[in-house]
Design a protein around this motif. Sequence first.
Motif, PDB file in Angstrom:
ATOM      1  N   UNK A 188      15.716  50.050  40.100  1.00  0.00           N
ATOM      2  CA  UNK A 188      15.895  50.261  38.676  1.00  0.00           C
ATOM      3  C   UNK A 188      17.356  50.158  38.264  1.00  0.00           C
ATOM      4  N   UNK A 189      18.259  50.125  39.224  1.00  0.00           N
ATOM      5  CA  UNK A 189      19.669  50.080  38.887  1.00  0.00           C
ATOM      6  C   UNK A 189      20.016  48.686  38.391  1.00  0.00           C
ATOM      7  N   UNK A 190      20.317  48.616  37.105  1.00  0.00           N
ATOM      8  CA  UNK A 190      20.653  47.307  36.550  1.00  0.00           C
ATOM      9  C   UNK A 190      22.137  47.076  36.731  1.00  0.00           C
ATOM     10  N   UNK A 191      22.436  45.907  37.344  1.00  0.00           N
ATOM     11  CA  UNK A 191      23.825  45.642  37.681  1.00  0.00           C
ATOM     12  C   UNK A 191      24.509  44.880  36.549  1.00  0.00           C
ATOM     13  N   UNK A 192      25.539  45.525  35.976  1.00  0.00           N
ATOM     14  CA  UNK A 192      26.324  44.875  34.934  1.00  0.00           C
ATOM     15  C   UNK A 192      27.383  43.992  35.579  1.00  0.00           C
ATOM     16  N   UNK A 193      27.855  43.025  34.816  1.00  0.00           N
ATOM     17  CA  UNK A 193      28.988  42.237  35.287  1.00  0.00           C
ATOM     18  C   UNK A 193      30.194  43.174  35.424  1.00  0.00           C
ATOM     19  N   UNK A 194      30.927  43.049  36.509  1.00  0.00           N
ATOM     20  CA  UNK A 194      32.039  43.976  36.767  1.00  0.00           C
ATOM     21  C   UNK A 194      32.999  43.297  37.720  1.00  0.00           C
ATOM     22  N   UNK A 195      34.196  43.745  37.800  1.00  0.00           N
ATOM     23  CA  UNK A 195      35.117  43.189  38.792  1.00  0.00           C
ATOM     24  C   UNK A 195      36.185  44.205  39.139  1.00  0.00           C
ATOM     25  N   UNK A 196      36.835  43.968  40.333  1.00  0.00           N
ATOM     26  CA  UNK A 196      37.909  44.857  40.770  1.00  0.00           C
ATOM     27  C   UNK A 196      38.851  44.066  41.658  1.00  0.00           C
ATOM     28  N   UNK A 197      40.084  44.542  41.770  1.00  0.00           N
ATOM     29  CA  UNK A 197      41.062  43.924  42.668  1.00  0.00           C
ATOM     30  C   UNK A 197      41.588  45.024  43.581  1.00  0.00           C
ATOM     31  N   UNK A 198      41.436  44.847  44.887  1.00  0.00           N
ATOM     32  CA  UNK A 198      41.867  45.871  45.846  1.00  0.00           C
ATOM     33  C   UNK A 198      42.714  45.213  46.940  1.00  0.00           C
ATOM     34  N   UNK A 199      43.508  46.025  47.620  1.00  0.00           N
ATOM     35  CA  UNK A 199      44.307  45.551  48.756  1.00  0.00           C
ATOM     36  C   UNK A 199      43.764  46.212  50.011  1.00  0.00           C
ATOM     37  N   UNK A 200      43.625  45.431  51.085  1.00  0.00           N
ATOM     38  CA  UNK A 200      43.086  45.996  52.319  1.00  0.00           C
ATOM     39  C   UNK A 200      43.908  45.495  53.495  1.00  0.00           C
ATOM     40  N   UNK A 201      43.969  46.318  54.543  1.00  0.00           N
ATOM     41  CA  UNK A 201      44.604  45.915  55.797  1.00  0.00           C
ATOM     42  C   UNK A 201      43.512  45.415  56.746  1.00  0.00           C
ATOM     43  N   UNK A 250      45.591  41.922  52.908  1.00  0.00           N
ATOM     44  CA  UNK A 250      44.987  40.915  52.025  1.00  0.00           C
ATOM     45  C   UNK A 250      44.597  41.535  50.697  1.00  0.00           C
ATOM     46  N   UNK A 251      44.544  40.714  49.683  1.00  0.00           N
ATOM     47  CA  UNK A 251      44.152  41.166  48.355  1.00  0.00           C
ATOM     48  C   UNK A 251      42.734  40.650  48.087  1.00  0.00           C
ATOM     49  N   UNK A 252      41.854  41.573  47.716  1.00  0.00           N
ATOM     50  CA  UNK A 252      40.470  41.208  47.382  1.00  0.00           C
ATOM     51  C   UNK A 252      40.290  41.192  45.877  1.00  0.00           C
ATOM     52  N   UNK A 253      39.691  40.142  45.412  1.00  0.00           N
ATOM     53  CA  UNK A 253      39.216  40.155  44.037  1.00  0.00           C
ATOM     54  C   UNK A 253      37.698  40.044  44.125  1.00  0.00           C
ATOM     55  N   UNK A 254      37.034  41.125  43.736  1.00  0.00           N
ATOM     56  CA  UNK A 254      35.569  41.116  43.809  1.00  0.00           C
ATOM     57  C   UNK A 254      35.025  41.040  42.395  1.00  0.00           C
ATOM     58  N   UNK A 255      34.175  40.055  42.173  1.00  0.00           N
ATOM     59  CA  UNK A 255      33.619  39.870  40.832  1.00  0.00           C
ATOM     60  C   UNK A 255      32.113  39.860  40.919  1.00  0.00           C
ATOM     61  N   UNK A 256      31.532  40.684  40.037  1.00  0.00           N
ATOM     62  CA  UNK A 256      30.078  40.608  39.870  1.00  0.00           C
ATOM     63  C   UNK A 256      29.828  39.890  38.553  1.00  0.00           C
ATOM     64  N   UNK A 257      29.085  38.823  38.619  1.00  0.00           N
ATOM     65  CA  UNK A 257      28.791  38.060  37.398  1.00  0.00           C
ATOM     66  C   UNK A 257      27.313  38.192  37.095  1.00  0.00           C
ATOM     67  N   UNK A 258      27.031  38.615  35.872  1.00  0.00           N
ATOM     68  CA  UNK A 258      25.636  38.785  35.471  1.00  0.00           C
ATOM     69  C   UNK A 258      25.056  37.437  35.063  1.00  0.00           C
ATOM     70  N   UNK A 259      24.214  36.906  35.912  1.00  0.00           N
ATOM     71  CA  UNK A 259      23.546  35.642  35.573  1.00  0.00           C
ATOM     72  C   UNK A 259      22.066  35.929  35.370  1.00  0.00           C
ATOM     73  N   UNK A 260      21.651  35.913  34.108  1.00  0.00           N
ATOM     74  CA  UNK A 260      20.252  36.208  33.807  1.00  0.00           C
ATOM     75  C   UNK A 260      19.380  34.985  34.132  1.00  0.00           C
ATOM     76  N   UNK A 261      18.191  35.298  34.558  1.00  0.00           N
ATOM     77  CA  UNK A 261      17.269  34.205  34.950  1.00  0.00           C
ATOM     78  C   UNK A 261      17.064  33.219  33.822  1.00  0.00           C
ATOM     79  N   UNK A 262      17.007  33.781  32.581  1.00  0.00           N
ATOM     80  CA  UNK A 262      16.667  32.898  31.471  1.00  0.00           C
ATOM     81  C   UNK A 262      17.831  31.987  31.120  1.00  0.00           C
ATOM     82  N   UNK A 263      19.010  32.233  31.725  1.00  0.00           N
ATOM     83  CA  UNK A 263      20.136  31.356  31.445  1.00  0.00           C
ATOM     84  C   UNK A 263      19.970  30.006  32.134  1.00  0.00           C
ATOM     85  N   UNK A 264      19.107  29.953  33.140  1.00  0.00           N
ATOM     86  CA  UNK A 264      18.975  28.681  33.870  1.00  0.00           C
ATOM     87  C   UNK A 264      18.226  27.651  33.046  1.00  0.00           C
TER      88      UNK A 264
END
Length: 264
Positions: A188-201, A250-264
């Motif tokens: 039931x968890x609806x995932x919204x488009x979201x993004x973050x930038x983190x640094x990791x070793x 390293x620098x991570x850029x993680x992006x969640x993009x909401x692609x709805x089925x009906x967009x296809x």
Amino acid sequence: MTCKETSQLLSQYIDDVLSVPVRISVDEHLDICPVCRAHVAEFRRLSRSLRSLSRPTAPADLASSIADALVIEAAAQRQFPEPAFRERIATWLQPRLMPYSVSSFASVILFVSMFAAFRPHFVALQDAAIQSSTLQAFRASPHYDLNQPVKREDFSAARAPFAAQSPSLDPGGALAALTGSYAHPHGDVYQEADDMVVVADVFSNGSAALADVVQAPRDRRMLADFEVALRQSAAFVPASWDRRPDTMRVVFTVQKVDVRDRSF
Ligand SMILES: [Zn+2]
């Protein structure tokens, strides 16, 4: 004897071939019947005139001309004898085979001309195939196979030009699984488009630790999931495979993009 009986016997009477009793009977009738006597007179006159006609004679060369015609016919038979069975079959087949051979020949011509017409297309297709295969060879390792899961070694080898600066993600690691899970919203968890930038070793064994958060995601759970994944298993392939330094940041850029089925 009646007139009718007498007239039927008149021809034989004149030829004098009747039996004596019959001839006497005919004579008796003729004595009393002028009509039949007139018939007899007429017959006798006809007979005399027929006898006076000359007999027709055959042409003198009739026999020799018949013999000549026979000789010519025999010679013709010898020159053009009756065709053999095989020849007769061939003569019979020829007009039936010809339409097929003509159409077969037409098919061959059609095929050749079509092939010639399509040749530029074939050449273009072949060029495209060569380019495509060259691209594949460049992008993938020699063991690349679409039907097999990506192996860590192969993935690392495929990234060889960049791996020294950018660690190769372990395709079987928890971090790879996390990015894959974004594609399949859980429950039931609806995932919204979201993004973050983190640094990791990133360390030599492929494990990594979060060092800094440059841009936090709107949904904090995204960051928490990321940290859990890093702790769970080595996120990257070992440093030796990538020929990268043992420890690197390293620098991570993680992006969640909401692609709805009906967009296809
Ligand atoms: Zn009579």
